[in-house]
Design an enzyme around this catalytic site. Structure first.
Site, PDB file in Angstrom:
ATOM      1  N   GLU A   1       1.753  -3.837 -17.905  1.00 31.85           N
ATOM      2  CA  GLU A   1       0.767  -5.102 -17.984  1.00 31.85           C
ATOM      3  C   GLU A   1       0.216  -4.667 -16.640  1.00 31.85           C
ATOM      4  O   GLU A   1       0.446  -4.873 -15.559  1.00 31.85           O
ATOM      5  CB  GLU A   1       1.852  -6.454 -17.592  1.00 31.85           C
TER       6      GLU A   1
ATOM      7  N   CYS B   1      -3.785 -11.233 -11.321  1.00 29.56           N
ATOM      8  CA  CYS B   1      -4.356 -10.422 -12.549  1.00 29.56           C
ATOM      9  C   CYS B   1      -5.241 -10.878 -13.325  1.00 29.56           C
ATOM     10  O   CYS B   1      -6.340 -10.369 -13.807  1.00 29.56           O
ATOM     11  CB  CYS B   1      -3.043  -9.771 -13.405  1.00 29.56           C
TER      12      CYS B   1
HETATM   13  P1  NAD Z   1       0.656  -0.960  -8.124  1.00 28.28           P
HETATM   14  O1  NAD Z   1       0.462  -0.306  -9.613  1.00 28.28           O
HETATM   15  O2  NAD Z   1       0.108  -0.051  -7.023  1.00 28.28           O
HETATM   16  O3  NAD Z   1       2.197  -1.093  -7.575  1.00 28.28           O
HETATM   17  C1  NAD Z   1       3.072  -1.857  -8.523  1.00 28.28           C
HETATM   18  C2  NAD Z   1       4.256  -1.043  -8.375  1.00 28.28           C
HETATM   19  O4  NAD Z   1       4.030   0.220  -9.058  1.00 28.28           O
HETATM   20  C3  NAD Z   1       4.784  -1.007  -6.941  1.00 28.28           C
HETATM   21  O5  NAD Z   1       6.215  -1.043  -6.997  1.00 28.28           O
HETATM   22  C4  NAD Z   1       4.515   0.643  -6.696  1.00 28.28           C
HETATM   23  O6  NAD Z   1       5.310   1.095  -5.858  1.00 28.28           O
HETATM   24  C5  NAD Z   1       4.553   1.246  -8.298  1.00 28.28           C
HETATM   25  N1  NAD Z   1       4.138   2.623  -8.013  1.00 28.28           N
HETATM   26  C6  NAD Z   1       2.880   3.059  -7.465  1.00 28.28           C
HETATM   27  N2  NAD Z   1       2.583   4.161  -7.916  1.00 28.28           N
HETATM   28  C7  NAD Z   1       3.598   4.477  -8.895  1.00 28.28           C
HETATM   29  C8  NAD Z   1       3.648   5.883  -9.871  1.00 28.28           C
HETATM   30  N3  NAD Z   1       2.853   6.893  -9.705  1.00 28.28           N
HETATM   31  N4  NAD Z   1       4.570   5.788 -10.502  1.00 28.28           N
HETATM   32  C9  NAD Z   1       5.545   4.523 -10.831  1.00 28.28           C
HETATM   33  N5  NAD Z   1       5.426   3.518  -9.881  1.00 28.28           N
HETATM   34  C10 NAD Z   1       4.248   3.492  -8.918  1.00 28.28           C
HETATM   35  O7  NAD Z   1       0.034  -2.238  -8.233  1.00 28.28           O
HETATM   36  P2  NAD Z   1      -0.039  -3.326  -7.181  1.00 28.28           P
HETATM   37  O8  NAD Z   1      -1.324  -3.184  -6.006  1.00 28.28           O
HETATM   38  O9  NAD Z   1       1.231  -3.577  -6.537  1.00 28.28           O
HETATM   39  O10 NAD Z   1      -0.388  -4.785  -7.813  1.00 28.28           O
HETATM   40  C11 NAD Z   1      -1.717  -5.082  -7.795  1.00 28.28           C
HETATM   41  C12 NAD Z   1      -2.071  -4.771  -9.465  1.00 28.28           C
HETATM   42  O11 NAD Z   1      -1.262  -5.235 -10.580  1.00 28.28           O
HETATM   43  C13 NAD Z   1      -3.296  -5.392  -9.886  1.00 28.28           C
HETATM   44  O12 NAD Z   1      -4.157  -4.436 -10.737  1.00 28.28           O
HETATM   45  C14 NAD Z   1      -3.062  -6.523 -10.844  1.00 28.28           C
HETATM   46  O13 NAD Z   1      -4.074  -6.988 -11.896  1.00 28.28           O
HETATM   47  C15 NAD Z   1      -1.847  -5.855 -11.530  1.00 28.28           C
HETATM   48  N6  NAD Z   1      -1.217  -6.840 -12.040  1.00 28.28           N
HETATM   49  C16 NAD Z   1      -1.121  -7.287 -13.426  1.00 28.28           C
HETATM   50  C17 NAD Z   1      -0.445  -8.314 -13.981  1.00 28.28           C
HETATM   51  C18 NAD Z   1      -0.476  -8.506 -15.652  1.00 28.28           C
HETATM   52  O14 NAD Z   1       0.377  -9.175 -16.315  1.00 28.28           O
HETATM   53  N7  NAD Z   1      -1.237  -7.822 -16.388  1.00 28.28           N
HETATM   54  C19 NAD Z   1       0.412  -9.163 -13.378  1.00 28.28           C
HETATM   55  C20 NAD Z   1       0.476  -8.920 -11.893  1.00 28.28           C
HETATM   56  C21 NAD Z   1      -0.560  -7.882 -11.092  1.00 28.28           C
END
Ligand code: NAD
Length: 477
Positions: free
Chosen positions: A244, A278
């Site tokens: 997501e 999001c």
């Molecule tokens: P992010 O992807 O940077 O981080 C999310 C998680 O992923 C964190 O725990 C992070 O440590 C981990 N992560 C980072 N790099 C990784 C990798 N290479 N492999 C595995 N895990 C890794 O996102 P963010 O900045 O924390 O959140 C914001 C984003 O989340 C925005 O793009 C937003 O749109 C999205 N979001 C989407 C939804 C949805 O339902 N579609 C809901 C909430 C947030």
């Protein structure tokens, strides 16, 4: 100051040899929490321990698992204020919004507690002496990797659905909200058998180490770039990827709508949670007939928001999560201005501590600008003027993302066209937020894959087996 501990193999305080991370309050820069960073070896050990706990939990009767989830919901409700305060301290959102996120998480756990035991397979009609049926089974070990923008609500969704369907879970909360994740895990661990839930903390490298393990599902809510890395890791291990991810949601403002109301909807969609939602409005296509009035009113709304720390009950616009993210938001705004866009409100970095960014309105935007094409995730409304509803629909649909879209219109035929033609998971007509409980959709393209919410999320954590029981050779059992 929160001192976060990991939970590995049912033991609190395990590991952390990868160092320590410190989270600063985005309102004033003061330290809020420290969290250990897991090493790849600790991640691997946690997965092995979780695998050991999996048979016990998958063999637990669904009603018993649901009862545990109900107790979890009660415990989180009792700890709601503590969780909301931690959320605001770590990521900055107004405290009332944080309370709303915790309440949403509690509601989701209660829904899954009801739905979990009601699910079953199907019986099939084969040969008269045979028995054929379909059996839903837990997938096994789930890695849940979550973001910071609504940490309790998002985590409760993934964890609740995965646990009630009989999976064990390794949770890796965002490095920007580790204490919120830790408080949640402590509360859940109190009502679950040991080893069913693990908590690993650290940044991207810990998420990547976890996603690369031999788990059965990696459920990632976060950015599109990370989602793609997770998908690649899953392609190597054979784990299922549930993603997501980000969006660049359009808001279409049709001719003939009330500009005051439309500006109010645009302000809510663009500036709530400082744009860190999001399904926030990321770009606005407004009909030329009302564009001038609409922009003036939106600028007025942007200027009227009370800015301050999330803990102040008067605050309507809190800070961004941190300065790194503020640099990203401001970079997109300044690049758009350099390419010919016009700043009508905000767009300047304020003096003083914290990661505050003003509500910003930018006009004369084009679809090619990163501010319009990409996700900004900040309190920014880029406005594009269009000459017809058809033009707005076409330009809204042309996107590398497919999360959600909103249309403000008094025309039923336009509303129906929008629902049919927009290639996104969620179409909202005449309200930027809202919808009936239990709504679930599959995001498209860069926004992810699989159902992230609703009853269908239970299917995502379930593997269905088909069983054919024929009678022995002589026809008798
Ligand atoms: P992010 O992807 O940077 O981080 C999310 C998680 O992923 C964190 O725990 C992070 O440590 C981990 N992560 C980072 N790099 C990784 C990798 N290479 N492999 C595995 N895990 C890794 O996102 P963010 O900045 O924390 O959140 C914001 C984003 O989340 C925005 O793009 C937003 O749109 C999205 N979001 C989407 C939804 C949805 O339902 N579609 C809901 C909430 C947030």
């Amino acid at each position: 100051m929160y001192r976060v501990e990991q939970l590995i193999g049912g033991v609190w305080g395990a590991g952390g040899d990868g160092g320590e991370l410190v989270v600063a309050d985005p309102a004033d820069g003061s330290p809020v929490s420290t969290a250990p960073v897991a090493t790849p070896d600790e991640v691997a050990k946690a997965v092995t321990a979780a695998r050991g706990a999996a048979p016990g939990w998958s063999g637990t009767a669904p009603a018993e698992r649901a009862a545990a989830l109900r107790r979890a919901a009660d415990a989180i409700e009792a700890a709601a204020e503590e969780l909301a305060q931690a959320t605001t301290a770590e990521m900055g959102k107004p405290l009332d919004d944080a309370r709303g996120g915790v309440a949403a998480g509690v509601g989701t756990l209660r829904q899954y507690a009801e739905l979990g035991p009601l699910r079953g397979g199907r019986t099939l009609h084969g040969a008269a002496e045979a028995l054929d049926f379909m059996l839903p089974e837990p997938r096994g070990v789930v890695a849940a990797i979550t973001p910071w923008n609504d940490p309790v609500a998002v985590s409760c969704g993934l964890l609740g659905a995965a646990l009630v369907t009989g999976n064990v879970v390794l949770h890796k909360p965002s490095e920007r909200t580790p204490a919120t994740g830790w408080l949640l895990a402590r509360t859940l661990d109190g009502v679950l058998p040991p080893g069913v839930l693990s908590l690993l903390t650290g940044g991207a490298e810990v998420g990547a180490a976890l996603a690369g393990q031999e788990v059965d599902v990696v459920a990632h809510v976060g950015s599109t770039a990370t989602g793609r890395a997770v998908a690649a890791a899953c392609a190597r291990t054979g784990a299922k990827a549930l993603l997501e991810n980000g969006g660049s949601d359009p808001l279409i403002v049709d001719a003939g709508v009330d500009p005051v109301w439309a500006a109010g909807q645009a302000a809510l969609g663009s500036f709530a949670n400082a744009g860190q939602i999001c399904v926030a409005v990321e770009r606005v296509y407004v009909h030329r007939d009302l564009a001038e009035d609409f922009v003036d009113l939106l600028v007025e709304r942007a200027g009227a928001l009370r800015v301050g720390p999330g803990r102040d009950p008067q605050t309507q616009l809190g800070p961004l999560v941190d300065r790194r993210h503020r640099d990203h938001v401001h970079g997109q705004v300044t690049a758009a201005v350099a390419e010919g866009a016009r700043l009508r409100a905000g767009g300047t970095l304020p003096d003083g501590p914290g990661a505050f960014y003003p509500a910003t309105v930018v006009t004369d935007c084009t679809d090619e600008m990163a501010l319009v094409r990409e996700e900004t995730f900040g309190p920014v409304a880029p406005v594009v003027v269009v000459d017809s509803f058809s033009e707005a629909l076409k330009r809204a649909a042309r996107s590398p993302y497919g999360l959600a879209a909103t249309v403000l219109t008094g025309s039923m035929s336009h509303a129906r066209r929008a629902a049919r033609e927009l290639p996104v998971g969620t179409v909202k007509i005449n309200a930027v937020f809202g919808g009936a409980p239990g709504g679930a959709a599959q995001p498209r393209r860069g926004s992810g894959q699989g159902f992230g919410y609703g009853p269908e999320l239970l299917d995502e954590f379930t593997a269905t087996k088909v069983v054919h029981l024929a009678a022995p050779a002589d026809g008798h059992w």
